[in-house]
Write an enzyme that holds these catalytic residues in place. Structure first.
Site, PDB file in Angstrom:
ATOM      1  N   CYS A  88       0.865  -1.183   0.000  1.00  0.00           N
ATOM      2  CA  CYS A  88       0.000   0.000   0.000  1.00  0.00           C
ATOM      3  C   CYS A  88       0.899   1.228   0.000  1.00  0.00           C
ATOM      4  CB  CYS A  88      -0.913   0.004   1.220  1.00  0.00           C
ATOM      5  SG  CYS A  88      -2.022   1.428   1.281  1.00  0.00           S
ATOM      6  N   CYS A 231      -5.204   6.183  -3.885  1.00  0.00           N
ATOM      7  CA  CYS A 231      -4.477   4.911  -3.862  1.00  0.00           C
ATOM      8  C   CYS A 231      -3.074   5.208  -4.362  1.00  0.00           C
ATOM      9  CB  CYS A 231      -5.155   3.865  -4.753  1.00  0.00           C
ATOM     10  SG  CYS A 231      -4.241   2.304  -4.905  1.00  0.00           S
TER      11      CYS A 231
END
Length: 292
Positions: A88, A231
């Site tokens: 991530c 993101c």
């Protein structure tokens, strides 16, 4: 038996996470418990949950230490539904901020901090307005699946890109089309990737390049989390896809506008191939305790 869990809420350009410290690796929450933490109605709320574990105390950490003995900390990241994810990009910046603020690590200007992840060790650098992370070598991976999404009149071709986790990037014709895409349901990919994929919808700015920096806007639907305000790895994948489509004359520096803010992407040569780096802010919002 329930027990108190001390947690911190943090975010990177609106991509938010619940973080907690488990240095000894003796407090792994169940999938259901992680999903409950991330629940926005009955829990703390977040796009994912991050556990800070010393690499030596986690089975997955053995590979990180073999890759880099200085990777003391492992980012055990799971999506909002409790499913594990490889990496991530926003989360790792928030993770490092969490380590520093809690005295678990130090990071001076000009230095890097290696962090273990399921995608391998990632080096995080401190910069003036946040952190930059080298996401390692990227690759065209996943082919060119057809993508169907609500409120898009016809299916669109996508481009599969891996930056440690899988993405499919779709180019749209206008900002109006980008705004109209309904991401309340997951886009349908054909063929369906075995491990699933994050799906980014991207629109190049006009002009595309200003002062040598490419500019794009993006929205994303993340595996296991739904549409998110940002993101990090998706921003990198989107920049890489637009650069791929634009050809050899495309820039290596990109400004990616997401609903939660702006991220920077830099593409550069390394010994093992071409790498991509992500830069952006990382904020800790509040601390609390919860029975889990």
């Amino acid at each position: 038996m329930s027990s108190l869990l001390r947690f911190t809420k943090g975010h990177g350009t609106g991509n938010d996470f619940v973080l907690y410290s488990d240095p000894a690796g003796d407090r792994p929450l169940t999938v259901a418990a992680r999903a409950a933490l991330a629940d926005r109605h009955r829990g703390v709320g977040g796009d994912g949950v991050i556990r800070a574990v010393r690499s030596a105390n986690l089975p997955e950490g053995a590979a990180a230490l073999a890759e880099d003995p200085d990777a003391e900390w492992f980012m055990d990241y799971t999506n909002a539904d409790g499913s594990a994810s490889e990496m991530c990009g926003n989360g790792i910046r928030v993770f490092v901020r969490y380590l520093l603020e809690n005295g678990l690590a130090t990071l001076e200007d000009g230095q890097s901090l290696p962090v273990g992840t399921r995608a391998g060790v990632r080096d995080v650098h401190r910069i003036a307005d946040g952190f930059a992370v080298d996401l390692g070598r990227w690759s065209l991976q996943g082919g060119e699946p057809t993508v169907t999404a609500r409120a898009l009149p016809v299916p669109r071709p996508g481009l599969g890109i891996s930056v440690g986790n899988p993405h499919v990037v779709v180019a749209l014709a206008s900002e109006a089309e980008l705004e109209s895409v309904d991401l309340s349901e997951a886009p349908v990919l054909d063929p369906v990737p075995e491990a699933g994929a994050n799906v980014e919808f991207v629109v190049p700015a006009d002009p595309l390049v200003v002062d040598g920096v490419g500019r794009i806007r993006m929205r994303v639907h993340e595996r296991g989390s739904g549409e998110t305000l940002s993101c990090g790895t998706g921003a990198v994948a989107a920049a890489l896809a637009v650069r791929h489509w634009a050809g050899e004359s495309a820039p290596t520096e990109w400004r990616v506008e997401v609903p939660g803010g702006v991220l920077g992407v830099r593409i550069f040569a390394a010994e093992d191939g071409e790498h991509a780096a992500l830069s952006g802010p990382a904020e800790l919002v509040f601390d609390g305790t919860l029975l889990v």
